[in-house]
Each structure stands twice: as C-alpha cells, then as structure tokens.
Design a protein around this motif. Sequence first.
Motif, PDB file in Angstrom:
ATOM      1  N   ASN A  70     -31.384   0.210 -27.086  1.00 13.42           N
ATOM      2  CA  ASN A  70     -32.423   0.997 -26.049  1.00 13.42           C
ATOM      3  C   ASN A  70     -33.735   1.026 -26.890  1.00 13.42           C
ATOM      4  O   ASN A  70     -34.431   1.953 -26.866  1.00 13.42           O
ATOM      5  CB  ASN A  70     -31.372   2.637 -26.099  1.00 13.42           C
ATOM      6  N   ALA A  73     -36.911   2.643 -24.809  1.00  8.75           N
ATOM      7  CA  ALA A  73     -37.116   4.010 -24.792  1.00  8.75           C
ATOM      8  C   ALA A  73     -37.521   4.627 -26.082  1.00  8.75           C
ATOM      9  O   ALA A  73     -37.656   6.174 -26.192  1.00  8.75           O
ATOM     10  CB  ALA A  73     -35.825   4.344 -24.441  1.00  8.75           C
ATOM     11  N   TYR A  91     -35.372   8.848 -28.686  1.00 13.27           N
ATOM     12  CA  TYR A  91     -34.980   7.958 -27.018  1.00 13.27           C
ATOM     13  C   TYR A  91     -35.307   9.173 -26.217  1.00 13.27           C
ATOM     14  O   TYR A  91     -34.954   9.413 -25.743  1.00 13.27           O
ATOM     15  CB  TYR A  91     -33.766   7.314 -27.505  1.00 13.27           C
ATOM     16  N   ASP A  92     -36.586   8.405 -25.188  1.00 12.55           N
ATOM     17  CA  ASP A  92     -36.845   9.262 -23.838  1.00 12.55           C
ATOM     18  C   ASP A  92     -35.872   8.303 -23.010  1.00 12.55           C
ATOM     19  O   ASP A  92     -36.502   7.280 -22.443  1.00 12.55           O
ATOM     20  CB  ASP A  92     -38.113   9.203 -23.800  1.00 12.55           C
ATOM     21  N   PHE A  93     -34.683   8.672 -22.287  1.00 12.27           N
ATOM     22  CA  PHE A  93     -34.586   8.960 -20.766  1.00 12.27           C
ATOM     23  C   PHE A  93     -34.696   9.427 -19.772  1.00 12.27           C
ATOM     24  O   PHE A  93     -34.468   8.967 -18.693  1.00 12.27           O
ATOM     25  CB  PHE A  93     -33.582   8.892 -20.646  1.00 12.27           C
ATOM     26  N   GLY A  94     -35.756  10.371 -19.531  1.00 12.65           N
ATOM     27  CA  GLY A  94     -36.089  10.853 -18.331  1.00 12.65           C
ATOM     28  C   GLY A  94     -35.800  12.248 -18.215  1.00 12.65           C
ATOM     29  O   GLY A  94     -35.787  12.328 -17.393  1.00 12.65           O
ATOM     30  N   GLN A 120     -26.486   9.651 -23.979  1.00 11.94           N
ATOM     31  CA  GLN A 120     -26.859   9.199 -22.662  1.00 11.94           C
ATOM     32  C   GLN A 120     -26.527   9.047 -21.822  1.00 11.94           C
ATOM     33  O   GLN A 120     -27.104   9.348 -20.809  1.00 11.94           O
ATOM     34  CB  GLN A 120     -27.347   8.120 -23.339  1.00 11.94           C
ATOM     35  N   ASN A 125     -31.617  13.123 -23.368  1.00 12.27           N
ATOM     36  CA  ASN A 125     -32.849  12.389 -24.305  1.00 12.27           C
ATOM     37  C   ASN A 125     -31.990  12.593 -25.264  1.00 12.27           C
ATOM     38  O   ASN A 125     -31.011  13.191 -25.788  1.00 12.27           O
ATOM     39  CB  ASN A 125     -34.189  12.840 -23.813  1.00 12.27           C
TER      40      ASN A 125
END
Length: 315
Positions: A70, A73, A91-94, A120, A125
């Motif tokens: 990841n 991200a 960690y940016d997963f939106g 996740q 995030n």
Amino acid sequence: MFWYIFIPLFLLAAGGIGAMLYITLPIAKRVYKAQLVRTSPDIWGYTCSAPDNEEQMAMWEAGCRWAEENRAAMREVDIENDGFHLHGEYYDFGHKRCVLILPGRCESLMYSYYFAAPYQAAGCNVLVIDTRCHGRSGGTHASIGKKESRDVHAWARFAEKELGMESVCLHCICIGSASGVLAITSPDCPAVITDIIMEGCFTTFRESFRQHMIADHRPVFPVCDLVMWQIKKHTGTNVLTSSPIANIHKVKNQRVLFLHGEKDIFSRPVQARRLFKKCGSADKTLVWFPKGGHSHLRINNTADYDRAIAEFLNV
C-alpha cells in the motif's frame, strides 16, 4: 520499660529497611532506565523488538508486506506537540474515517502495520505513528500514557483539520490503551474521536509490570514499587491515578471494544472484566480469544479478530 524495648526494635527495623533500599534502589534505577528511557536513537526504532520470537517476527514481516503493498497510498506526516517533533505515516484510501494505531512499549510505527489490514477492509484510512520516545519522534522518557494522551489529541486534531477526517477510531495495543483511555476521558478530548478498540488493556501499569517480573522470576518487592517511584520522579506520572482502571468510568461519548486473550498473563482476564464492568460507555463490547499471548491475539485468531473489528465498526 516500653521505650527501652521499642527504641532498639525501631532502630533495627529502620536499619533493615535502609539496607534493603540501599541494595534495591540501584537495581530499580537500572530496570527503569532499561525499560522506560530511550537512551539512544538506536533503540525503539525501525527493527523488530523481539526477533527471536517466532510470532512477533511473523507479525512484523506480515505488517511490512502490508505497508509495501500500500506504499502508493502513503505519505509521511509530522506534527509538533508539547515541544516535541512527532512522526507518522498516513495511508489514504479515500475515506472520511481513519484509524489511529497506538502501539505498545518499545514499538515504532512499523509494528502498527500489522494491525492496519482489518481497518482498510472496514473502510478506514490508516494513520500509524511513532509515539514519543520511539522511531523518529522526539522525547526520551515514556510517561505510561499520561503525556502521550496529549499527543493522541494532537494527532486527532491533525486528522480532522489537515486530513479532512470526520471520525477517528483509536486502535490501542497494551500500553497504547493507557494513552487511549486517558485521551478519551480528558475534558480536552476532540469530538472527532468516536471509537476506541483496545487489545490487552491493563488496569494499572504497576499490575502489568508486576506480572512481567513474576513471569521472569524476578523479585517483585520492593523493586516494582521503586520503579513506579522512578516513573513518578522523572515524568510526573502516578501509575495508579493515571491508569485505565482509575479513569475508564469517565468514558461517555465513545464506543468501546475490548479485545482480550483468555491466556494473557500480563493483562490478566480478571483485570479485563474489571475494566469492562467499570467502563462508563453505554456502547461497550468485550470479545474473548482462546489462543494467543499478550499482544499476540490477531496472529492466533486472525479471522475472528478482524471480524470483531468489522462488526464493531458496523461494516
């Protein structure tokens, strides 16, 4: 006649106590320095804290794989609090919700990678941090959650204002739970912290430290209490009043999930039941796991551990 007997006995007892302290206080100072003071940047850094422990190493390697998978991200993040530089990775997963992972003693943010996957999957995030005295963060003396809880507030505000998060969940392991409980029971707790999940939370650090000494076949009295006195002397933390059991009744606005092992000898099951009963939250859950030692629940019960988090977060 009474005083002729009492005075020699008193002097004898005082001399015995003095001799005992003369012998044990230097031992307690060495133990304190070895366990709770970062004497060099080389310790509590970016290496596995227990490479000879098969489960610990497996957790470390699995966490590193998650981070590498990841990496696209991730961005490094840094804040200042209480005059200390604090470092993390985001960690940016939106999503508009993130988990802030608070690792145990001696662990850098790399240890926290291992606990990121279920969040996740649950639509969060991930913010992993070097707590003060660890990794690339400043500081030298661990304060058993008291001062670290203020850093939790600072990270939560950063997540809300700079990262745009609408909700922050705390995932806490061992001593990280003390930081988490003190953070959410403080009048200054940011409202953005909505949930707390704690693995292996202890009632007091003294109780946990005592159990470690027993497991290591070391004499408990008076070294254990002398180490607690060293903590008070150097950080201002009273391990009894600034403890989960002394404050958890003040939890009001957060949902609470306790994850606890039936075989945990350091944060014993009887202590977990006390914490759960005393917890003031109207929305609290206690989940037991049959396998795994202290802080090693997920690797021994992965599917059930991740399911407990998903169900708690209403995924």
